[in-house]
Design an enzyme around this catalytic site. Sequence first.
Site, PDB file in Angstrom:
ATOM      1  N   LYS A   1      44.285  38.392  38.390  1.00 14.17           N
ATOM      2  CA  LYS A   1      44.624  37.831  39.368  1.00 14.17           C
ATOM      3  C   LYS A   1      45.451  36.468  39.241  1.00 14.17           C
ATOM      4  CE  LYS A   1      41.969  35.278  42.317  1.00 14.17           C
ATOM      5  NZ  LYS A   1      42.223  34.096  42.333  1.00 14.17           N
TER       6      LYS A   1
ATOM      7  N   ASN B   1      44.263  29.626  32.716  1.00 15.59           N
ATOM      8  CA  ASN B   1      43.616  30.999  32.653  1.00 15.59           C
ATOM      9  C   ASN B   1      44.724  31.906  32.053  1.00 15.59           C
ATOM     10  OD1 ASN B   1      41.343  30.432  33.958  1.00 15.59           O
ATOM     11  ND2 ASN B   1      41.887  31.444  35.972  1.00 15.59           N
TER      12      ASN B   1
ATOM     13  N   PHE C   1      37.134  24.958  36.596  1.00 20.93           N
ATOM     14  CA  PHE C   1      37.332  25.927  35.487  1.00 20.93           C
ATOM     15  C   PHE C   1      36.121  26.205  34.965  1.00 20.93           C
ATOM     16  CE2 PHE C   1      40.408  22.201  35.039  1.00 20.93           C
ATOM     17  CZ  PHE C   1      41.357  22.868  34.939  1.00 20.93           C
ATOM     18  N   LEU C   2      35.179  26.821  35.893  1.00 22.62           N
ATOM     19  CA  LEU C   2      33.813  27.351  35.922  1.00 22.62           C
ATOM     20  C   LEU C   2      33.978  28.973  35.252  1.00 22.62           C
ATOM     21  CD1 LEU C   2      32.464  26.416  39.465  1.00 22.62           C
ATOM     22  CD2 LEU C   2      32.557  24.893  36.981  1.00 22.62           C
ATOM     23  N   ARG C   3      33.241  29.163  34.291  1.00 26.95           N
ATOM     24  CA  ARG C   3      33.035  30.603  34.059  1.00 26.95           C
ATOM     25  C   ARG C   3      31.819  31.138  34.584  1.00 26.95           C
ATOM     26  NH1 ARG C   3      32.054  29.611  27.767  1.00 26.95           N
ATOM     27  NH2 ARG C   3      31.139  27.904  29.046  1.00 26.95           N
TER      28      ARG C   3
ATOM     29  N   CYS D   1      39.544  36.339  38.055  1.00 28.89           N
ATOM     30  CA  CYS D   1      40.447  35.357  37.855  1.00 28.89           C
ATOM     31  C   CYS D   1      41.612  35.865  37.022  1.00 28.89           C
ATOM     32  CB  CYS D   1      39.526  33.987  37.295  1.00 28.89           C
ATOM     33  SG  CYS D   1      38.235  33.488  38.188  1.00 28.89           S
TER      34      CYS D   1
ATOM     35  N   GLY E   1      37.805  43.055  22.371  1.00 30.06           N
ATOM     36  CA  GLY E   1      37.093  43.790  23.354  1.00 30.06           C
ATOM     37  C   GLY E   1      37.743  44.740  24.050  1.00 30.06           C
TER      38      GLY E   1
ATOM     39  N   LYS F   1      45.772  24.613  36.370  1.00 32.92           N
ATOM     40  CA  LYS F   1      44.818  25.820  36.491  1.00 32.92           C
ATOM     41  C   LYS F   1      45.370  27.027  36.258  1.00 32.92           C
ATOM     42  CE  LYS F   1      41.557  28.670  37.639  1.00 32.92           C
ATOM     43  NZ  LYS F   1      40.334  28.368  38.317  1.00 32.92           N
TER      44      LYS F   1
HETATM   45  C1  UGA Z   1      37.745  32.363  34.011  1.00 33.15           C
HETATM   46  C2  UGA Z   1      37.972  30.933  33.091  1.00 33.15           C
HETATM   47  O1  UGA Z   1      37.206  31.332  31.754  1.00 33.15           O
HETATM   48  C3  UGA Z   1      37.349  29.654  33.847  1.00 33.15           C
HETATM   49  O2  UGA Z   1      37.805  28.443  33.077  1.00 33.15           O
HETATM   50  C4  UGA Z   1      37.952  29.905  35.254  1.00 33.15           C
HETATM   51  O3  UGA Z   1      37.437  28.683  35.959  1.00 33.15           O
HETATM   52  C5  UGA Z   1      37.688  31.092  35.807  1.00 33.15           C
HETATM   53  O4  UGA Z   1      38.272  32.025  35.226  1.00 33.15           O
HETATM   54  C6  UGA Z   1      38.306  30.946  37.236  1.00 33.15           C
HETATM   55  O5  UGA Z   1      39.396  30.862  37.394  1.00 33.15           O
HETATM   56  O6  UGA Z   1      37.662  30.913  38.153  1.00 33.15           O
HETATM   57  P1  UGA Z   1      35.590  34.063  34.313  1.00 33.15           P
HETATM   58  O7  UGA Z   1      36.597  34.728  34.957  1.00 33.15           O
HETATM   59  O8  UGA Z   1      34.203  33.669  34.577  1.00 33.15           O
HETATM   60  O9  UGA Z   1      36.165  32.463  33.973  1.00 33.15           O
HETATM   61  O10 UGA Z   1      35.226  34.535  32.700  1.00 33.15           O
HETATM   62  P2  UGA Z   1      35.796  34.303  31.222  1.00 33.15           P
HETATM   63  O11 UGA Z   1      34.549  33.943  30.363  1.00 33.15           O
HETATM   64  O12 UGA Z   1      37.023  33.432  31.175  1.00 33.15           O
HETATM   65  O13 UGA Z   1      36.217  35.730  30.906  1.00 33.15           O
HETATM   66  C7  UGA Z   1      37.295  36.597  31.332  1.00 33.15           C
HETATM   67  C8  UGA Z   1      37.414  37.905  30.659  1.00 33.15           C
HETATM   68  O14 UGA Z   1      37.916  37.807  29.204  1.00 33.15           O
HETATM   69  C9  UGA Z   1      36.171  38.692  30.699  1.00 33.15           C
HETATM   70  O15 UGA Z   1      36.630  40.291  30.775  1.00 33.15           O
HETATM   71  C10 UGA Z   1      35.952  38.640  29.249  1.00 33.15           C
HETATM   72  O16 UGA Z   1      35.053  39.681  28.730  1.00 33.15           O
HETATM   73  C11 UGA Z   1      37.264  38.508  28.459  1.00 33.15           C
HETATM   74  N1  UGA Z   1      37.073  37.907  27.157  1.00 33.15           N
HETATM   75  C12 UGA Z   1      36.831  36.416  27.114  1.00 33.15           C
HETATM   76  C13 UGA Z   1      37.165  38.560  25.983  1.00 33.15           C
HETATM   77  O17 UGA Z   1      37.544  39.725  26.115  1.00 33.15           O
HETATM   78  N2  UGA Z   1      37.121  37.941  24.579  1.00 33.15           N
HETATM   79  C14 UGA Z   1      36.960  36.650  24.759  1.00 33.15           C
HETATM   80  O18 UGA Z   1      36.908  36.041  23.694  1.00 33.15           O
HETATM   81  C15 UGA Z   1      36.685  36.004  26.122  1.00 33.15           C
END
Ligand code: UGA
Length: 455
Positions: free
Chosen positions: A266, A211, A152-154, A263, A256, A207
């Site tokens: 997909k 997501n 669950f890593l960001r 992630c 946004g 998982k």
């Molecule tokens: C995401 C999940 O948050 C992780 O828990 C997971 O492990 C990972 O996918 C994965 O499956 O490997 P990540 O893709 O790194 O992590 O990024 P996020 O921080 O979740 O953001 C995803 C998208 O949502 C980005 O485009 C971000 O800008 C957008 N977002 C996120 C928003 O527009 N608003 C928010 O409040 C939060």
Amino acid sequence: MRLVVIGSGYVGLVTGACLADFGHTVVCVDKDASRIDRLRHGEMPIYEPGLEVIVAQNVRDGRLSFTTDLAGSVTGADAVFIAVGTPSRRGDGHADLSYVHDAARDIARALQGNTVVVTKSTVPVGTGDEVKRIIHEHRQSSAFSVASNPEFLREGSAIQDFKHPDRIVIGVEDEHASTVMAEIYRPLFLNKSPILFTSRRSAELIKYASNAFLAMKVTFINEIADLCEKVDADVQEVARGLGADKRIGSKFLHAGPGFGGSCFPKDAMALAKTAQDHDSPLRLIETTIAINDTRKRAMARRIIRAAGGNVRGKTIAIFGLTFKPNTDDMREAPSISIIQALQDAGAHVNAYDPKGMDQARAFWSEVTFHASPYEAAENASAICILTEWEQFRALDLQRLEKVVAQPVLVDLRNVYSHEEARRFGFAYSGIGSRSSTPTHVIDLAAARDRLVEAV
Ligand code: UGA
């Protein structure tokens, strides 16, 4: 414990480095010899804050090593993590499991002793069964277990997420696997991170459901933002009020330009496909995907409107290209389709991103990349903040106002406010409040053209 991580990409590398940091002996394996060579020389193939230091420290202490020799490292390991990619399969959106299956076959050939094979890659429900079948086909004599341990890593905060997780999910089907997995994560358990043991299939689904739910939450607040603009409310206030309810929670309520990354898009698609295949469609997720796709095009129209309605021959400055800050990852970044749409409308795009420009170059021809936001802003008819990098939070608006052709700030991450921007002479367009909807700047050239046509 002796651990092997197969796949030294984003997930594999962070997992391997952090497990070594817990005190385990970890070998990271990858087929890409040049990647392994670079890692051996301390060069990171991805940008992730803190990763380089942890890798260097654990290599120095002899707990972490890199190799292309899968067979040599798997033999005698307590656990082997499969952390290879599961991209979208061309054409149908299902997860492409060929790398996972290849890894299972390679592991099977080398397996000796009672090893736990752990899928870390994001894989559809039932993949663990298939991994077990593949290994069994090649190694009927060996005892082995198959577990699921989704990550669950960001990106951008992966080390912190690995070391301080909300939960560790472990899907197992036998006692030996649960004992080994509990031992691997013991350092976190001591830190009171809850370990959730489930069936393997439940772990796989947790998982995807996580997501998809987060993608849906982001999409929900994006739609509420659109409504806020129509009814003169402010999405940031609404999000604060909404998120204060503990049942909802305040995270992932930042409106946004739409979600991106390797992630959410997909995984949401793969989950929707799995659900359709099982005759149990997830209509909320299907709609989330559709809304998010449309949103990116709407964002390009918003920029064009803010710049005066016609961007042909004009320059638009884009600040931030990666899908989120603190990464160089461009996968499914909203910037990809937004910039394409601006170019289709005849704009010239100047771009700046603190870390993503090398990766970004492949996506469009004719974008001009600059060394600073101030250079990128020169002669621009609108500046657009697409990614909320820390360094965009304190831009010198006075300096920017002097170099632009037209003082228009389109802030798709709500970093600034209408008042702040106006103080420096900028017309401001943010997300989710009426005062931040595009303020029309009179497009003198277009007005003149219209006049000439009318005459
Ligand atoms: C995401 C999940 O948050 C992780 O828990 C997971 O492990 C990972 O996918 C994965 O499956 O490997 P990540 O893709 O790194 O992590 O990024 P996020 O921080 O979740 O953001 C995803 C998208 O949502 C980005 O485009 C971000 O800008 C957008 N977002 C996120 C928003 O527009 N608003 C928010 O409040 C939060």
